[in-house]
Design an enzyme around this catalytic site. Sequence first.
Site: not given
Length: 273
Positions: A43, A114, A157
């Site tokens: 990321e 995300k 993440c």
Amino acid sequence: MNDFLAAAVQLTSSQDPEINFNAAEEQIDLAARRGADLVGLPENFAFMGEDSRRLELASDLAERCSRFLVTMARRYQVVLLGGGFPAPVGDGSRTLNRAELVDRDGQLLARYDKIHLFDVDLPDGNTYRESATVNAGQELPPVVDVPGLCKVGLSICYDVRFPELYRHLVGAGADLLMIPAAFTAFTGKDHWQVLLQARAIENTAYVLAPAQTGQHYGRRHSHGHALVIDPWGTVLADAGVLPGAAIAPVNTAHQGHVRDQMPSLRHRRPALF
């Protein structure tokens, strides 16, 4: 699924995209020389810095990241994940946090924005408000059948803390879960490895977790320890705390053996929940 080598790249990205792109290419090159077929970048691989600067760069940076992934995949003949970069939305005052997976020919295989945003006040005094400048994605992450390799499920993440997302990915056929991250040093020391192992064990799937490491800017410090984990939860490779890569084999027969030995996916009773 075929047997192949997978590489989880580890970087210390900064506020200078040029330095970051060069560092990423160096690690892609090294991974390809070691025989990796699938390479994941973490990321924020192209930029780790203040929100104001990220928003200023977002439009140009999104285009550069996509071109970079295509160029690198073709040049080094690897399937390549860009684990998260800013993609502008609206008037440019906000972005998405986007991952893209491209094949050896530079063709886009999958894109994911995300959906879980990191809004946390940590005991070390650091506050993170990803939602202040980032819009959450509106679609569940995809699973893509990568020709010659396996079925890959994407995530980014903070997603790792939401196990239902990975049930979705495995339910859609994922053999390998990609979890690129910029995990904070404070949370990483206690949670990073155990969360990744849990996602691998409960889904009897491989996990490839590229990572950021070290000091980036101000008080922003990442945990490191990019990992490759097998379906039994065994850590096959750990990149430590310096830039580099964790590289390990993904083995068809081993995954089949684990799923036969521990058939928890077949024992699920979702109708009861």
